[in-house]
Structure formats: structure tokens, C-alpha cells
Design a protein around this motif. Structure first.
Motif, PDB file in Angstrom:
ATOM      1  N   VAL A 269       5.670  -5.336  -1.504  1.00 35.41           N
ATOM      2  CA  VAL A 269       6.585  -4.862  -2.551  1.00 35.41           C
ATOM      3  C   VAL A 269       7.867  -5.684  -2.516  1.00 35.41           C
ATOM      4  CG1 VAL A 269       7.943  -2.888  -3.376  1.00 35.41           C
ATOM      5  CG2 VAL A 269       5.625  -2.527  -2.478  1.00 35.41           C
ATOM      6  N   ALA A 270       8.430  -5.862  -1.327  1.00 36.15           N
ATOM      7  CA  ALA A 270       9.678  -6.614  -1.193  1.00 36.15           C
ATOM      8  C   ALA A 270       9.505  -8.063  -1.644  1.00 36.15           C
ATOM      9  CB  ALA A 270      10.169  -6.555   0.252  1.00 36.15           C
ATOM     10  N   LYS A 271       8.425  -8.699  -1.215  1.00 38.79           N
ATOM     11  CA  LYS A 271       8.212 -10.106  -1.556  1.00 38.79           C
ATOM     12  C   LYS A 271       7.975 -10.298  -3.056  1.00 38.79           C
ATOM     13  CE  LYS A 271       6.752 -12.061   2.818  1.00 38.79           C
ATOM     14  NZ  LYS A 271       5.689 -12.728   3.559  1.00 38.79           N
ATOM     15  N   GLU A 272       7.145  -9.425  -3.647  1.00 33.94           N
ATOM     16  CA  GLU A 272       6.871  -9.567  -5.078  1.00 33.94           C
ATOM     17  C   GLU A 272       8.095  -9.219  -5.912  1.00 33.94           C
ATOM     18  OE1 GLU A 272       3.162  -8.246  -6.661  1.00 33.94           O
ATOM     19  OE2 GLU A 272       2.069  -8.854  -4.860  1.00 33.94           O
ATOM     20  N   GLY A 273       8.830  -8.192  -5.506  1.00 26.79           N
ATOM     21  CA  GLY A 273      10.056  -7.834  -6.212  1.00 26.79           C
ATOM     22  C   GLY A 273      11.099  -8.931  -6.109  1.00 26.79           C
ATOM     23  N   TYR A 274      11.218  -9.515  -4.923  1.00 28.76           N
ATOM     24  CA  TYR A 274      12.169 -10.600  -4.697  1.00 28.76           C
ATOM     25  C   TYR A 274      11.790 -11.823  -5.536  1.00 28.76           C
ATOM     26  CZ  TYR A 274      14.880 -14.221  -2.416  1.00 28.76           C
ATOM     27  OH  TYR A 274      15.738 -15.268  -2.181  1.00 28.76           O
ATOM     28  N   ALA A 275      10.505 -12.184  -5.553  1.00 34.35           N
ATOM     29  CA  ALA A 275      10.052 -13.347  -6.326  1.00 34.35           C
ATOM     30  C   ALA A 275      10.358 -13.138  -7.816  1.00 34.35           C
ATOM     31  CB  ALA A 275       8.557 -13.581  -6.112  1.00 34.35           C
TER      32      ALA A 275
ATOM     33  N   MET B 119      18.259  -9.525 -17.357  1.00 33.46           N
ATOM     34  CA  MET B 119      18.124  -8.808 -16.107  1.00 33.46           C
ATOM     35  C   MET B 119      19.030  -9.465 -15.063  1.00 33.46           C
ATOM     36  SD  MET B 119      15.378  -6.529 -15.999  1.00 33.46           S
ATOM     37  CE  MET B 119      14.474  -5.955 -17.402  1.00 33.46           C
ATOM     38  N   LYS B 120      20.013  -8.718 -14.646  1.00 34.62           N
ATOM     39  CA  LYS B 120      20.982  -9.249 -13.686  1.00 34.62           C
ATOM     40  C   LYS B 120      20.848  -8.638 -12.297  1.00 34.62           C
ATOM     41  CE  LYS B 120      23.839 -11.381 -16.747  1.00 34.62           C
ATOM     42  NZ  LYS B 120      23.345 -12.672 -17.102  1.00 34.62           N
ATOM     43  N   LYS B 121      20.297  -7.397 -12.225  1.00 34.50           N
ATOM     44  CA  LYS B 121      20.220  -6.706 -10.935  1.00 34.50           C
ATOM     45  C   LYS B 121      18.849  -6.044 -10.774  1.00 34.50           C
ATOM     46  CE  LYS B 121      25.040  -5.542 -10.136  1.00 34.50           C
ATOM     47  NZ  LYS B 121      25.896  -4.446  -9.697  1.00 34.50           N
ATOM     48  N   VAL B 122      18.193  -6.386  -9.646  1.00 38.82           N
ATOM     49  CA  VAL B 122      16.875  -5.824  -9.337  1.00 38.82           C
ATOM     50  C   VAL B 122      16.982  -5.007  -8.049  1.00 38.82           C
ATOM     51  CG1 VAL B 122      14.478  -6.352  -8.750  1.00 38.82           C
ATOM     52  CG2 VAL B 122      15.658  -7.684 -10.526  1.00 38.82           C
ATOM     53  N   LEU B 123      16.655  -3.739  -8.152  1.00 36.70           N
ATOM     54  CA  LEU B 123      16.675  -2.815  -7.019  1.00 36.70           C
ATOM     55  C   LEU B 123      15.255  -2.649  -6.508  1.00 36.70           C
ATOM     56  CD1 LEU B 123      18.379  -0.798  -5.330  1.00 36.70           C
ATOM     57  CD2 LEU B 123      17.811   0.934  -7.055  1.00 36.70           C
ATOM     58  N   ILE B 124      15.029  -2.955  -5.228  1.00 42.66           N
ATOM     59  CA  ILE B 124      13.686  -2.886  -4.654  1.00 42.66           C
ATOM     60  C   ILE B 124      13.649  -1.758  -3.629  1.00 42.66           C
ATOM     61  CG2 ILE B 124      11.881  -4.124  -3.399  1.00 42.66           C
ATOM     62  CD1 ILE B 124      13.244  -6.766  -4.343  1.00 42.66           C
ATOM     63  N   GLY B 125      12.843  -0.746  -3.902  1.00 44.34           N
ATOM     64  CA  GLY B 125      12.684   0.379  -2.988  1.00 44.34           C
ATOM     65  C   GLY B 125      11.672   0.047  -1.910  1.00 44.34           C
ATOM     66  N   ILE B 126      12.075   0.239  -0.643  1.00 52.00           N
ATOM     67  CA  ILE B 126      11.157  -0.032   0.469  1.00 52.00           C
ATOM     68  C   ILE B 126      11.110   1.167   1.409  1.00 52.00           C
ATOM     69  CG2 ILE B 126      11.425  -2.538   0.334  1.00 52.00           C
ATOM     70  CD1 ILE B 126      13.288  -2.416   2.746  1.00 52.00           C
ATOM     71  N   ASP B 127       9.958   1.317   2.054  1.00 57.15           N
ATOM     72  CA  ASP B 127       9.803   2.387   3.039  1.00 57.15           C
ATOM     73  C   ASP B 127       9.191   1.802   4.307  1.00 57.15           C
ATOM     74  OD1 ASP B 127       7.065   2.076   2.477  1.00 57.15           O
ATOM     75  OD2 ASP B 127       6.937   3.901   1.297  1.00 57.15           O
ATOM     76  N   TYR B 128       8.847   2.677   5.255  1.00 59.66           N
ATOM     77  CA  TYR B 128       8.347   2.202   6.551  1.00 59.66           C
ATOM     78  C   TYR B 128       6.871   1.809   6.534  1.00 59.66           C
ATOM     79  CZ  TYR B 128      12.652   3.861   8.735  1.00 59.66           C
ATOM     80  OH  TYR B 128      13.951   4.056   9.089  1.00 59.66           O
ATOM     81  N   ASN B 129       6.189   1.937   5.419  1.00 62.10           N
ATOM     82  CA  ASN B 129       4.790   1.547   5.320  1.00 62.10           C
ATOM     83  C   ASN B 129       4.687   0.022   5.426  1.00 62.10           C
ATOM     84  OD1 ASN B 129       2.239   0.708   4.061  1.00 62.10           O
ATOM     85  ND2 ASN B 129       2.038   2.863   3.512  1.00 62.10           N
ATOM     86  N   PRO B 130       3.770  -0.490   6.256  1.00 64.84           N
ATOM     87  CA  PRO B 130       3.642  -1.951   6.388  1.00 64.84           C
ATOM     88  C   PRO B 130       3.388  -2.671   5.061  1.00 64.84           C
ATOM     89  CG  PRO B 130       2.370  -0.848   8.093  1.00 64.84           C
ATOM     90  CD  PRO B 130       2.865   0.228   7.157  1.00 64.84           C
ATOM     91  N   ASN B 131       2.808  -1.975   4.087  1.00 62.67           N
ATOM     92  CA  ASN B 131       2.559  -2.579   2.781  1.00 62.67           C
ATOM     93  C   ASN B 131       3.834  -2.817   1.984  1.00 62.67           C
ATOM     94  OD1 ASN B 131      -0.298  -2.774   2.945  1.00 62.67           O
ATOM     95  ND2 ASN B 131      -0.419  -0.575   2.631  1.00 62.67           N
ATOM     96  N   THR B 132       4.951  -2.292   2.474  1.00 69.58           N
ATOM     97  CA  THR B 132       6.218  -2.493   1.765  1.00 69.58           C
ATOM     98  C   THR B 132       6.618  -3.961   1.748  1.00 69.58           C
ATOM     99  OG1 THR B 132       8.320  -1.378   1.380  1.00 69.58           O
ATOM    100  CG2 THR B 132       7.968  -2.230   3.583  1.00 69.58           C
ATOM    101  N   GLU B 133       6.081  -4.754   2.677  1.00 68.97           N
ATOM    102  CA  GLU B 133       6.379  -6.188   2.690  1.00 68.97           C
ATOM    103  C   GLU B 133       5.926  -6.840   1.384  1.00 68.97           C
ATOM    104  OE1 GLU B 133       5.772 -10.223   5.388  1.00 68.97           O
ATOM    105  OE2 GLU B 133       5.001  -8.320   6.123  1.00 68.97           O
TER     106      GLU B 133
END
Length: 153
Positions: A17-23, A1-15
Motif C-alpha cells: 500500500v505504501a509503495k503503490e501510494g507513494y509511486a 492533486m497536491k497532497k496524498v495521504l497513505i493509511g498504513i497499519d501493522y499488517n505486512p501487506n501495508t508495504e
């Protein structure tokens, strides 16, 4: 796995998603891109002739500056989200159009190895009647997906 695409939206819960996807991406040693999809706002700038007795578009004269402002807000959101991850190597991409189609299209264009998305808790009836972005992406993707469950408290 070389590239991870993380979809985010304006929902406060997206944080979450971003943090877990980034980790996950960091554990995999993968490049990260945050993706946000803006609804096809150019649709609202079209000056349609009267149809079905409706003259709203002729009278409304949608200001194309509004479309530009919406893009600026979305770009600012993406920039801020990337900065929040405190990694200058995180890239961002703003797409427009149907959310599920835009995610699939950019995942292919960017050669993503994994898509990370949040799943909001919806009733079975809602899913049957209108579907969800996550289920539409899952149905058509050729790329593995990592879902982060998001439950409204």
C-alpha cells in the motif's frame, strides 16, 4: 492533486500500500503523508468505578506508561516506514481513536487531495456484520480514495 495521504497499519501487506501510494503520489508530483491510527488507548487508562458487578478496572490499575510505550512503538513504526520510502520529504502523522473517523478527520485537517488505503479480502458476510475500515471511509469521505487490493495468499 497536491497532497496524498497513505493509511498504513501493522499488517505486512501495508508495504505494498505504501509503495503503490507513494509511486502514484510521485507521478502526480504530490506531497506524501503516512498515517497510522492507534486505537484509543487512553480508554484503558480510565479508572472506572465498579459497574454491573465488575471491579476489573479498580483492580487492574492500568499503567499509563503502557499507553506511552504503545505511542512510542507506533511512532517508531511510522518513522521506519517513512525512511523505507527513501524520501526525506515524506511526513508522518499518528492519530488515535476510531480508525475510519481518524482517517477522515486527518484527511480534512491536512487538506488531502487523495487517500490511499489497502483493502483486505473479507467475505461478504463479514462486511455485512462488521463492516471494514475501507468501506466506512468510502461511505463518508469527501476526498477521492485510491484502493490497493491486498489479498492474503
Amino acid at each position: 492533486m497536491k497532497k496524498v495521504l497513505i493509511g498504513i497499519d501493522y499488517n505486512p501487506n501495508t508495504e505494498k500500500v505504501a509503495k503503490e501510494g507513494y509511486a502514484l503520489a510521485k507521478k502526480l508530483g504530490a506531497e506524501v503523508c503516512l498515517l497510522h491510527v492507534l486505537a484509543d488507548v487512553s480508554y484503558y487508562g480510565v479508572n472506572y468505578p465498579t459497574f454491573m458487578g465488575y471491579e476489573g478496572y479498580n483492580e487492574m490499575q492500568v499503567d499509563l506508561n503502557v499507553i506511552s510505550e504503545l505511542r512510542k512503538v507506533a511512532e517508531d513504526f511510522l518513522r521506519t516506514a517513512a525512511e523505507h520510502l527513501e524520501d526525506e520529504n515524506v511526513s508522518t502523522h499518528l492519530a488515535e481513536g476510531s480508525t475510519s473517523s481518524a482517517i477522515l478527520s486527518y484527511a480534512e485537517e491536512w487538506h488531502a487531495d487523495l487517500i490511499v488505503m489497502g483493502t483486505h479480502s473479507h467475505s461478504v458476510l463479514e462486511k455485512v456484520l462488521m463492516g471494514t475500515t475501507a468501506s466506512k471511509v468510502l461511505e463518508k469521505t469527501k476526498v477521492p480514495i485510491f484502493f490497493v487490493p491486498i489479498k492474503e495468499e
